[in-house]
Motif scaffolding. Structure first.
Motif, PDB file in Angstrom:
ATOM      1  N   SER A  96      -4.549   3.376   7.286  1.00  0.00           N
ATOM      2  CA  SER A  96      -5.284   3.894   6.130  1.00  0.00           C
ATOM      3  C   SER A  96      -6.252   2.836   5.599  1.00  0.00           C
ATOM      4  O   SER A  96      -6.028   1.636   5.770  1.00  0.00           O
ATOM      5  CB  SER A  96      -4.308   4.287   5.025  1.00  0.00           C
ATOM      6  OG  SER A  96      -3.736   3.127   4.442  1.00  0.00           O
ATOM      7  N   PRO A  97      -7.328   3.270   4.924  1.00  0.00           N
ATOM      8  CA  PRO A  97      -8.230   2.305   4.297  1.00  0.00           C
ATOM      9  C   PRO A  97      -7.490   1.417   3.291  1.00  0.00           C
ATOM     10  O   PRO A  97      -7.797   0.229   3.174  1.00  0.00           O
ATOM     11  CB  PRO A  97      -9.274   3.184   3.600  1.00  0.00           C
ATOM     12  CG  PRO A  97      -9.247   4.473   4.353  1.00  0.00           C
ATOM     13  CD  PRO A  97      -7.824   4.645   4.804  1.00  0.00           C
ATOM     14  N   GLU A  98      -6.509   1.979   2.592  1.00  0.00           N
ATOM     15  CA  GLU A  98      -5.732   1.192   1.629  1.00  0.00           C
ATOM     16  C   GLU A  98      -4.979   0.069   2.329  1.00  0.00           C
ATOM     17  O   GLU A  98      -4.963  -1.070   1.863  1.00  0.00           O
ATOM     18  CB  GLU A  98      -4.755   2.104   0.880  1.00  0.00           C
ATOM     19  CG  GLU A  98      -3.926   1.393  -0.149  1.00  0.00           C
ATOM     20  CD  GLU A  98      -2.886   2.290  -0.803  1.00  0.00           C
ATOM     21  OE1 GLU A  98      -2.315   1.838  -1.815  1.00  0.00           O
ATOM     22  OE2 GLU A  98      -2.625   3.403  -0.310  1.00  0.00           O
ATOM     23  N   PRO A 121       0.829  -1.202   0.000  1.00  0.00           N
ATOM     24  CA  PRO A 121       0.000   0.000   0.000  1.00  0.00           C
ATOM     25  C   PRO A 121       0.867   1.256   0.000  1.00  0.00           C
ATOM     26  O   PRO A 121       1.932   1.284   0.625  1.00  0.00           O
ATOM     27  CB  PRO A 121      -0.809  -0.116   1.291  1.00  0.00           C
ATOM     28  CG  PRO A 121      -0.015  -1.018   2.164  1.00  0.00           C
ATOM     29  CD  PRO A 121       0.733  -1.938   1.254  1.00  0.00           C
ATOM     30  N   LYS A 122       0.406   2.276  -0.722  1.00  0.00           N
ATOM     31  CA  LYS A 122       1.147   3.547  -0.768  1.00  0.00           C
ATOM     32  C   LYS A 122       1.048   4.273   0.560  1.00  0.00           C
ATOM     33  O   LYS A 122       2.001   4.894   1.009  1.00  0.00           O
ATOM     34  CB  LYS A 122       0.615   4.425  -1.893  1.00  0.00           C
ATOM     35  CG  LYS A 122       0.923   3.892  -3.261  1.00  0.00           C
ATOM     36  CD  LYS A 122       0.338   4.776  -4.339  1.00  0.00           C
ATOM     37  CE  LYS A 122       0.606   4.121  -5.694  1.00  0.00           C
ATOM     38  NZ  LYS A 122      -0.220   4.674  -6.746  1.00  0.00           N
ATOM     39  N   THR A 123      -0.123   4.207   1.172  1.00  0.00           N
ATOM     40  CA  THR A 123      -0.353   4.877   2.448  1.00  0.00           C
ATOM     41  C   THR A 123      -0.673   3.820   3.492  1.00  0.00           C
ATOM     42  O   THR A 123      -1.552   2.997   3.287  1.00  0.00           O
ATOM     43  CB  THR A 123      -1.541   5.856   2.331  1.00  0.00           C
ATOM     44  OG1 THR A 123      -1.300   6.743   1.258  1.00  0.00           O
ATOM     45  CG2 THR A 123      -1.727   6.644   3.608  1.00  0.00           C
ATOM     46  N   VAL A 124       0.062   3.850   4.597  1.00  0.00           N
ATOM     47  CA  VAL A 124      -0.152   2.873   5.670  1.00  0.00           C
ATOM     48  C   VAL A 124      -0.912   3.506   6.829  1.00  0.00           C
ATOM     49  O   VAL A 124      -1.808   2.899   7.389  1.00  0.00           O
ATOM     50  CB  VAL A 124       1.193   2.280   6.149  1.00  0.00           C
ATOM     51  CG1 VAL A 124       0.994   1.338   7.330  1.00  0.00           C
ATOM     52  CG2 VAL A 124       1.900   1.568   5.007  1.00  0.00           C
ATOM     53  N   ILE A 125      -0.555   4.729   7.163  1.00  0.00           N
ATOM     54  CA  ILE A 125      -1.170   5.407   8.296  1.00  0.00           C
ATOM     55  C   ILE A 125      -1.892   6.654   7.810  1.00  0.00           C
ATOM     56  O   ILE A 125      -1.382   7.391   6.967  1.00  0.00           O
ATOM     57  CB  ILE A 125      -0.111   5.781   9.349  1.00  0.00           C
ATOM     58  CG1 ILE A 125       0.500   4.505   9.922  1.00  0.00           C
ATOM     59  CG2 ILE A 125      -0.702   6.647  10.450  1.00  0.00           C
ATOM     60  CD1 ILE A 125       1.630   4.733  10.861  1.00  0.00           C
ATOM     61  N   GLN A 126      -3.067   6.865   8.352  1.00  0.00           N
ATOM     62  CA  GLN A 126      -3.850   8.050   8.029  1.00  0.00           C
ATOM     63  C   GLN A 126      -4.352   8.606   9.351  1.00  0.00           C
ATOM     64  O   GLN A 126      -5.271   8.043   9.964  1.00  0.00           O
ATOM     65  CB  GLN A 126      -4.993   7.686   7.095  1.00  0.00           C
ATOM     66  CG  GLN A 126      -5.724   8.859   6.507  1.00  0.00           C
ATOM     67  CD  GLN A 126      -6.698   8.380   5.453  1.00  0.00           C
ATOM     68  OE1 GLN A 126      -7.532   7.510   5.708  1.00  0.00           O
ATOM     69  NE2 GLN A 126      -6.589   8.938   4.269  1.00  0.00           N
ATOM     70  N   PRO A 165      -0.240   3.726  14.094  1.00  0.00           N
ATOM     71  CA  PRO A 165      -1.142   4.835  14.382  1.00  0.00           C
ATOM     72  C   PRO A 165      -1.338   5.001  15.883  1.00  0.00           C
ATOM     73  O   PRO A 165      -1.281   4.028  16.639  1.00  0.00           O
ATOM     74  CB  PRO A 165      -2.445   4.438  13.697  1.00  0.00           C
ATOM     75  CG  PRO A 165      -2.339   3.008  13.379  1.00  0.00           C
ATOM     76  CD  PRO A 165      -0.896   2.638  13.382  1.00  0.00           C
ATOM     77  N   ILE A 166      -1.548   6.244  16.298  1.00  0.00           N
ATOM     78  CA  ILE A 166      -1.785   6.523  17.715  1.00  0.00           C
ATOM     79  C   ILE A 166      -2.918   7.536  17.809  1.00  0.00           C
ATOM     80  O   ILE A 166      -2.977   8.490  17.045  1.00  0.00           O
ATOM     81  CB  ILE A 166      -0.516   7.040  18.427  1.00  0.00           C
ATOM     82  CG1 ILE A 166      -0.773   7.222  19.914  1.00  0.00           C
ATOM     83  CG2 ILE A 166      -0.005   8.311  17.798  1.00  0.00           C
ATOM     84  CD1 ILE A 166       0.467   7.431  20.740  1.00  0.00           C
TER      85      ILE A 166
END
Length: 141
Positions: free
Chosen positions: A42-44, A32-37, A120-121
């Protein structure tokens, strides 16, 4: 035994360094390009994780490792920190041979000048816990 959450966190760390989960046949790869949002995955990343779990987990492994996702989710493996780079790494519950950390083929890792991958936190929850500890210490005095 590694839990699903530990395996998920392990993959999240390594995805942030560009490692992908690949199928034995070489036809499928996940990165995935994005891991944390914000304060969560991330949804991805979540979709990628679900795809990995729904596929034949005995065919998928993290690039640069020999253990399949099914292996990691079995009772024979734990997830702990690498003594070299402090990243999450699988270790057999019964050690018979040295297991290499996925960092072994990253020539520029560990790099203390770069931020380490993270999980994520929830900042609000974390700050509330700090506030509660401070309030408790004031009451104790």
């Amino acid at each position: 035994m590694a839990t699903q959450t530990q395996v998920k966190n392990y993959l999240a760390y390594w995805f942030q360094l560009g490692k992908q989960v690949v199928a034995d046949d070489g036809q499928t790869a996940y990165l995935p390009k994005t891991v944390i949002q914000g304060d969560r995955f991330s949804p991805e990343f979540e979709q990628c994780w679900q795809n990995i779990l729904q596929g034949p987990t005995n065919r998928f492994h993290l690039e640069g490792t020999d253990q399949t996702i099914a292996d990691l989710l079995s009772s024979g493996w734990e997830i702990s920190n690498c003594s070299r780079c402090d990243m999450l790494v699988p270790t057999p519950e019964i050690v018979t041979a040295q297991v290499l950390c996925p960092c072994n083929d990253l020539p520029t890792w560990p790099n203390e000048e770069l931020p380490k991958p993270r999980l994520p936190i929830n900042s609000e929850q974390h700050l509330n816990q700090v506030k509660e500890r401070l309030m408790a210490s004031f009451k104790a005095d």
